[in-house]
Design an enzyme around this catalytic site. Sequence first.
Site, mmCIF file in Angstrom:
data_model
loop_
_atom_site.group_PDB
_atom_site.id
_atom_site.type_symbol
_atom_site.label_atom_id
_atom_site.label_comp_id
_atom_site.label_asym_id
_atom_site.label_seq_id
_atom_site.Cartn_x
_atom_site.Cartn_y
_atom_site.Cartn_z
ATOM 1 N N TYR A 224 6.467 3.566 -2.502
ATOM 2 C CA TYR A 224 5.260 2.727 -2.395
ATOM 3 C C TYR A 224 4.476 2.746 -3.704
ATOM 4 O O TYR A 224 4.079 1.701 -4.226
ATOM 5 C CB TYR A 224 4.447 3.279 -1.221
ATOM 6 C CG TYR A 224 2.996 2.902 -1.126
ATOM 7 C CD1 TYR A 224 2.603 1.657 -0.619
ATOM 8 C CD2 TYR A 224 1.996 3.802 -1.489
ATOM 9 C CE1 TYR A 224 1.257 1.343 -0.494
ATOM 10 C CE2 TYR A 224 0.667 3.494 -1.359
ATOM 11 C CZ TYR A 224 0.298 2.261 -0.869
ATOM 12 O OH TYR A 224 -1.035 1.941 -0.743
HETATM 13 N N1 LIG Z 1 -4.678 3.535 2.841
HETATM 14 C C1 LIG Z 1 -5.093 4.051 1.704
HETATM 15 O O1 LIG Z 1 -5.557 5.207 1.619
HETATM 16 C C2 LIG Z 1 -5.026 3.223 0.464
HETATM 17 C C3 LIG Z 1 -5.449 3.783 -0.744
HETATM 18 C C4 LIG Z 1 -5.476 2.984 -1.883
HETATM 19 C C5 LIG Z 1 -5.064 1.655 -1.815
HETATM 20 N N2 LIG Z 1 -4.616 1.134 -0.634
HETATM 21 C C6 LIG Z 1 -4.245 -0.292 -0.615
HETATM 22 O O2 LIG Z 1 -5.394 -0.979 -0.188
HETATM 23 C C7 LIG Z 1 -5.015 -2.196 0.501
HETATM 24 C C8 LIG Z 1 -5.736 -2.255 1.831
HETATM 25 O O3 LIG Z 1 -5.395 -1.120 2.585
HETATM 26 P P1 LIG Z 1 -5.897 -0.965 4.105
HETATM 27 O O4 LIG Z 1 -5.478 0.426 4.536
HETATM 28 O O5 LIG Z 1 -7.310 -1.392 4.256
HETATM 29 O O6 LIG Z 1 -4.969 -2.049 4.800
HETATM 30 P P2 LIG Z 1 -4.455 -2.081 6.335
HETATM 31 O O7 LIG Z 1 -5.592 -1.842 7.248
HETATM 32 O O8 LIG Z 1 -3.236 -1.245 6.450
HETATM 33 O O9 LIG Z 1 -4.063 -3.633 6.445
HETATM 34 C C9 LIG Z 1 -2.916 -4.122 5.841
HETATM 35 C C10 LIG Z 1 -3.003 -5.618 5.871
HETATM 36 O O10 LIG Z 1 -1.797 -6.152 5.305
HETATM 37 C C11 LIG Z 1 -1.272 -7.067 6.249
HETATM 38 N N3 LIG Z 1 0.164 -7.159 6.128
HETATM 39 C C12 LIG Z 1 1.079 -6.138 6.178
HETATM 40 N N4 LIG Z 1 2.316 -6.637 6.085
HETATM 41 C C13 LIG Z 1 2.172 -7.997 5.964
HETATM 42 C C14 LIG Z 1 3.065 -9.067 5.856
HETATM 43 N N5 LIG Z 1 4.396 -8.869 5.842
HETATM 44 N N6 LIG Z 1 2.569 -10.337 5.752
HETATM 45 C C15 LIG Z 1 1.234 -10.551 5.784
HETATM 46 N N7 LIG Z 1 0.330 -9.574 5.905
HETATM 47 C C16 LIG Z 1 0.802 -8.314 5.997
HETATM 48 C C17 LIG Z 1 -1.684 -6.531 7.594
HETATM 49 O O11 LIG Z 1 -1.526 -7.512 8.586
HETATM 50 P P3 LIG Z 1 -1.496 -7.115 10.173
HETATM 51 O O12 LIG Z 1 -2.940 -7.037 10.591
HETATM 52 O O13 LIG Z 1 -0.770 -8.242 10.777
HETATM 53 O O14 LIG Z 1 -0.784 -5.785 10.289
HETATM 54 C C18 LIG Z 1 -3.118 -6.194 7.289
HETATM 55 O O15 LIG Z 1 -3.889 -7.378 7.225
HETATM 56 C C19 LIG Z 1 -3.501 -2.152 0.580
HETATM 57 O O16 LIG Z 1 -2.977 -2.915 -0.481
HETATM 58 C C20 LIG Z 1 -3.161 -0.677 0.362
HETATM 59 O O17 LIG Z 1 -1.884 -0.518 -0.220
HETATM 60 C C21 LIG Z 1 -4.611 1.896 0.505
#
Ligand SMILES: NC(=O)c1ccc[n+]([C@@H]2O[C@H](COP(=O)([O-])OP(=O)(O)OC[C@H]3O[C@@H](n4cnc5c(N)ncnc54)[C@H](OP(=O)(O)O)[C@@H]3O)[C@@H](O)[C@H]2O)c1
Length: 216
Positions: free
Chosen positions: A130
Amino acid sequence: MNVFIIGITGGTGSRVAGLLAKQGDLVSGLYRRPEQIAALHAVGADGTLGDVSTISEQELASAASGSDVMVFAAGAGAHDQDKMIDAVDGDGVRKATAAARSAGISRLLLVSVFPEAWRERDMPKSFEHYMAAKKRADVDLVRSELDWVILRPSALTNDPGTGSVSLGLAEIHVDISRDDVAATIAALLHSVVRRRILEVTAGSTPIGSAVTALLN
Ligand SMILES: NC(=O)c1ccc[n+]([C@@H]2O[C@H](COP(=O)([O-])OP(=O)(O)OC[C@H]3O[C@@H](n4cnc5c(N)ncnc54)[C@H](OP(=O)(O)O)[C@@H]3O)[C@@H](O)[C@H]2O)c1
Protein backbone atom coordinates in the site's frame (compact mmCIF):
# COMPACT_ATOMS: atom_id res chain seq x y z
CA MET A 1 -16.57 26.19 -6.78
CA ASN A 2 -17.57 22.81 -8.29
CA VAL A 3 -15.78 19.91 -6.65
CA PHE A 4 -15.76 16.24 -7.69
CA ILE A 5 -14.65 13.80 -4.99
CA ILE A 6 -13.51 10.23 -5.63
CA GLY A 7 -14.03 8.53 -2.26
CA ILE A 8 -16.93 10.84 -1.36
CA THR A 9 -18.58 8.17 0.83
CA GLY A 10 -15.46 7.55 2.92
CA GLY A 11 -14.53 8.81 6.34
CA THR A 12 -12.53 11.73 5.01
CA GLY A 13 -14.31 12.26 1.68
CA SER A 14 -17.77 12.52 3.25
CA ARG A 15 -16.52 15.09 5.73
CA VAL A 16 -14.97 17.16 2.92
CA ALA A 17 -18.25 16.95 0.99
CA GLY A 18 -20.30 18.11 3.97
CA LEU A 19 -17.99 21.03 4.76
CA LEU A 20 -17.82 22.26 1.18
CA ALA A 21 -21.56 21.94 0.62
CA LYS A 22 -22.16 23.98 3.79
CA GLN A 23 -19.85 26.67 2.41
CA GLY A 24 -21.92 26.88 -0.77
CA ASP A 25 -19.75 24.81 -3.09
CA LEU A 26 -21.32 22.41 -5.58
CA VAL A 27 -20.16 18.96 -4.59
CA SER A 28 -20.48 15.62 -6.32
CA GLY A 29 -18.50 12.43 -6.46
CA LEU A 30 -18.21 8.79 -7.31
CA TYR A 31 -20.09 6.30 -5.12
CA ARG A 32 -20.16 2.51 -5.40
CA ARG A 33 -23.48 1.38 -3.93
CA PRO A 34 -26.93 2.75 -4.91
CA GLU A 35 -28.00 3.08 -1.27
CA GLN A 36 -25.18 5.61 -0.67
CA ILE A 37 -26.84 8.37 -2.69
CA ALA A 38 -29.28 9.22 0.14
CA ALA A 39 -26.41 10.11 2.47
CA LEU A 40 -24.83 12.26 -0.23
CA HIS A 41 -28.08 14.13 -0.77
CA ALA A 42 -28.42 14.56 2.99
CA VAL A 43 -25.18 16.57 3.12
CA GLY A 44 -26.11 18.56 0.02
CA ALA A 45 -23.94 16.62 -2.44
CA ASP A 46 -24.68 14.57 -5.54
CA GLY A 47 -22.95 11.69 -7.23
CA THR A 48 -22.39 9.27 -10.06
CA LEU A 49 -22.52 5.53 -9.47
CA GLY A 50 -19.21 3.92 -10.32
CA ASP A 51 -16.16 2.06 -9.15
CA VAL A 52 -12.80 3.68 -9.77
CA SER A 53 -11.21 0.29 -10.46
CA THR A 54 -13.57 -0.50 -13.34
CA ILE A 55 -14.92 2.83 -14.63
CA SER A 56 -13.33 3.98 -17.88
CA GLU A 57 -11.33 7.16 -18.08
CA GLN A 58 -13.97 8.64 -20.41
CA GLU A 59 -16.84 7.74 -18.05
CA LEU A 60 -14.98 9.31 -15.14
CA ALA A 61 -14.22 12.42 -17.18
CA SER A 62 -17.87 12.75 -18.08
CA ALA A 63 -18.97 12.26 -14.43
CA ALA A 64 -16.57 15.00 -13.31
CA SER A 65 -17.16 17.30 -16.27
CA GLY A 66 -17.83 20.92 -15.26
CA SER A 67 -15.90 20.63 -11.99
CA ASP A 68 -13.18 23.11 -11.08
CA VAL A 69 -11.25 20.65 -9.00
CA MET A 70 -11.06 16.91 -8.40
CA VAL A 71 -10.29 15.43 -4.99
CA PHE A 72 -9.01 11.87 -4.68
CA ALA A 73 -9.82 10.65 -1.17
CA ALA A 74 -10.49 7.00 -2.01
CA GLY A 75 -8.40 4.17 -0.70
CA ALA A 76 -8.61 0.41 -0.94
CA GLY A 77 -7.23 0.21 2.59
CA ALA A 78 -3.81 -0.97 3.72
CA HIS A 79 -5.16 -4.45 4.54
CA ASP A 80 -6.88 -5.07 1.20
CA GLN A 81 -5.55 -7.43 -1.43
CA ASP A 82 -2.58 -6.07 -3.37
CA LYS A 83 -4.51 -6.07 -6.63
CA MET A 84 -7.26 -3.85 -5.15
CA ILE A 85 -4.63 -1.51 -3.70
CA ASP A 86 -3.04 -1.29 -7.15
CA ALA A 87 -6.42 -0.73 -8.82
CA VAL A 88 -7.57 2.03 -6.44
CA ASP A 89 -4.58 3.71 -4.79
CA GLY A 90 -2.33 3.29 -7.83
CA ASP A 91 -4.18 3.00 -11.15
CA GLY A 92 -7.19 4.85 -9.69
CA VAL A 93 -5.08 7.96 -9.21
CA ARG A 94 -3.59 7.65 -12.69
CA LYS A 95 -7.10 7.24 -14.15
CA ALA A 96 -8.34 10.26 -12.17
CA THR A 97 -5.42 12.35 -13.46
CA ALA A 98 -6.16 11.36 -17.05
CA ALA A 99 -9.90 11.94 -16.59
CA ALA A 100 -9.29 15.38 -15.06
CA ARG A 101 -7.10 16.27 -18.03
CA SER A 102 -9.68 15.15 -20.58
CA ALA A 103 -12.51 16.91 -18.71
CA GLY A 104 -10.49 20.16 -18.67
CA ILE A 105 -10.15 20.11 -14.87
CA SER A 106 -6.76 21.61 -14.06
CA ARG A 107 -6.67 21.02 -10.30
CA LEU A 108 -6.42 17.75 -8.42
CA LEU A 109 -5.94 17.30 -4.68
CA LEU A 110 -4.71 13.84 -3.75
CA VAL A 111 -4.96 12.43 -0.25
CA SER A 112 -1.81 10.34 0.19
CA VAL A 113 0.16 9.07 3.21
CA PHE A 114 3.27 9.97 5.17
CA PRO A 115 6.00 7.95 3.41
CA GLU A 116 7.69 7.18 6.73
CA ALA A 117 4.48 6.20 8.51
CA TRP A 118 5.11 3.42 11.03
CA ARG A 119 8.64 2.73 9.79
CA GLU A 120 9.39 1.90 13.43
CA ARG A 121 6.90 -0.99 13.34
CA ASP A 122 7.08 -4.36 11.67
CA MET A 123 4.12 -4.00 9.31
CA PRO A 124 2.50 -6.72 7.17
CA LYS A 125 3.47 -7.07 3.50
CA SER A 126 0.11 -5.64 2.36
CA PHE A 127 0.86 -2.42 4.25
CA GLU A 128 4.22 -2.11 2.55
CA HIS A 129 2.52 -2.75 -0.81
CA TYR A 130 0.00 0.00 0.00
CA MET A 131 2.76 2.45 0.93
CA ALA A 132 4.65 1.72 -2.29
CA ALA A 133 1.47 2.15 -4.39
CA LYS A 134 0.73 5.48 -2.70
CA LYS A 135 4.26 6.70 -3.31
CA ARG A 136 4.16 5.75 -7.00
CA ALA A 137 0.83 7.56 -7.37
CA ASP A 138 2.37 10.68 -5.80
CA VAL A 139 5.24 10.53 -8.29
CA ASP A 140 2.91 10.09 -11.26
CA LEU A 141 0.73 13.02 -10.21
CA VAL A 142 3.73 15.27 -9.58
CA ARG A 143 4.93 14.53 -13.11
CA SER A 144 1.57 15.50 -14.61
CA GLU A 145 0.87 18.98 -15.90
CA LEU A 146 -2.08 19.45 -13.51
CA ASP A 147 -2.11 21.97 -10.67
CA TRP A 148 -1.90 19.26 -8.05
CA VAL A 149 -1.72 19.34 -4.27
CA ILE A 150 -0.71 16.17 -2.44
CA LEU A 151 -1.78 16.08 1.19
CA ARG A 152 -0.22 13.40 3.38
CA PRO A 153 -2.12 12.97 6.65
CA SER A 154 -0.71 10.98 9.54
CA ALA A 155 -2.78 8.06 10.94
CA LEU A 156 -6.47 8.99 10.79
CA THR A 157 -8.82 8.91 13.77
CA ASN A 158 -12.52 9.57 14.19
CA ASP A 159 -11.92 11.86 17.16
CA PRO A 160 -13.72 15.20 17.03
CA GLY A 161 -11.81 17.88 15.15
CA THR A 162 -9.88 20.52 17.02
CA GLY A 163 -9.76 23.11 14.22
CA SER A 164 -5.97 23.19 14.54
CA VAL A 165 -3.21 21.21 12.83
CA SER A 166 0.47 21.11 12.10
CA LEU A 167 0.81 21.52 8.32
CA GLY A 168 4.00 21.84 6.34
CA LEU A 169 6.51 20.34 3.95
CA ALA A 170 7.68 17.81 6.55
CA GLU A 171 6.02 16.79 9.80
CA ILE A 172 6.50 14.08 12.39
CA HIS A 173 4.05 11.19 11.91
CA VAL A 174 1.61 10.99 14.83
CA ASP A 175 -2.14 11.02 14.16
CA ILE A 176 -4.93 13.40 13.19
CA SER A 177 -8.71 13.37 13.13
CA ARG A 178 -10.53 12.99 9.83
CA ASP A 179 -12.46 16.15 10.80
CA ASP A 180 -9.23 18.17 10.85
CA VAL A 181 -7.96 16.60 7.62
CA ALA A 182 -11.28 17.41 5.91
CA ALA A 183 -11.18 21.02 7.15
CA THR A 184 -7.59 21.31 5.90
CA ILE A 185 -8.61 19.98 2.48
CA ALA A 186 -11.52 22.44 2.31
CA ALA A 187 -9.18 25.33 3.21
CA LEU A 188 -6.56 24.22 0.65
CA LEU A 189 -9.19 23.98 -2.09
CA HIS A 190 -10.20 27.56 -1.35
CA SER A 191 -6.60 28.77 -1.37
CA VAL A 192 -4.16 29.45 -4.17
CA VAL A 193 -1.79 26.74 -2.93
CA ARG A 194 -0.64 24.71 -5.92
CA ARG A 195 2.03 22.11 -6.68
CA ARG A 196 2.96 21.36 -3.09
CA ILE A 197 3.42 18.11 -1.25
CA LEU A 198 2.20 18.78 2.28
CA GLU A 199 2.16 16.73 5.44
CA VAL A 200 -0.49 17.27 8.09
CA THR A 201 -0.80 15.96 11.60
CA ALA A 202 -2.39 17.05 14.86
CA GLY A 203 -1.09 20.41 16.01
CA SER A 204 -1.88 23.78 17.47
CA THR A 205 -2.08 26.12 14.47
CA PRO A 206 -5.62 27.11 13.45
CA ILE A 207 -6.28 25.54 10.04
CA GLY A 208 -6.88 28.86 8.24
CA SER A 209 -3.58 30.27 9.55
CA ALA A 210 -1.74 27.03 8.73
CA VAL A 211 -2.88 27.27 5.09
CA THR A 212 -2.17 31.01 4.84
CA ALA A 213 1.33 30.43 6.25
CA LEU A 214 2.13 28.19 3.26
CA LEU A 215 2.00 31.27 1.04
CA ASN A 216 4.72 33.16 2.93
N1 LIG B 1 -6.53 5.28 7.51
C1 LIG B 1 -5.45 5.99 7.76
O1 LIG B 1 -4.91 6.01 8.89
C2 LIG B 1 -4.84 6.80 6.67
C3 LIG B 1 -3.68 7.54 6.94
C4 LIG B 1 -3.16 8.37 5.96
C5 LIG B 1 -3.79 8.46 4.72
N2 LIG B 1 -4.90 7.70 4.45
C6 LIG B 1 -5.54 7.88 3.14
O2 LIG B 1 -6.55 8.84 3.33
C7 LIG B 1 -7.63 8.61 2.40
C8 LIG B 1 -8.94 8.58 3.15
O3 LIG B 1 -8.89 7.56 4.12
P1 LIG B 1 -10.18 7.19 4.99
O4 LIG B 1 -9.71 6.17 6.01
O5 LIG B 1 -10.90 8.41 5.44
O6 LIG B 1 -11.06 6.47 3.88
P2 LIG B 1 -12.19 5.33 4.08
O7 LIG B 1 -13.12 5.74 5.16
O8 LIG B 1 -11.53 4.01 4.15
O9 LIG B 1 -12.97 5.49 2.69
C9 LIG B 1 -12.42 5.01 1.51
C10 LIG B 1 -13.23 5.58 0.38
O10 LIG B 1 -12.72 5.05 -0.85
C11 LIG B 1 -13.81 4.48 -1.54
N3 LIG B 1 -13.38 3.41 -2.40
C12 LIG B 1 -12.65 2.30 -2.05
N4 LIG B 1 -12.50 1.51 -3.12
C13 LIG B 1 -13.13 2.14 -4.16
C14 LIG B 1 -13.35 1.83 -5.51
N5 LIG B 1 -12.88 0.69 -6.05
N6 LIG B 1 -14.05 2.71 -6.29
C15 LIG B 1 -14.54 3.85 -5.75
N7 LIG B 1 -14.39 4.20 -4.47
C16 LIG B 1 -13.69 3.34 -3.69
C17 LIG B 1 -14.75 3.99 -0.47
O11 LIG B 1 -16.02 3.72 -1.01
P3 LIG B 1 -17.10 2.81 -0.19
O12 LIG B 1 -17.79 3.75 0.75
O13 LIG B 1 -17.98 2.31 -1.27
O14 LIG B 1 -16.33 1.72 0.52
C18 LIG B 1 -14.71 5.19 0.45
O15 LIG B 1 -15.47 6.24 -0.11
C19 LIG B 1 -7.27 7.33 1.67
O16 LIG B 1 -6.65 7.67 0.45
C20 LIG B 1 -6.25 6.66 2.59
O17 LIG B 1 -5.35 5.85 1.86
C21 LIG B 1 -5.44 6.90 5.42
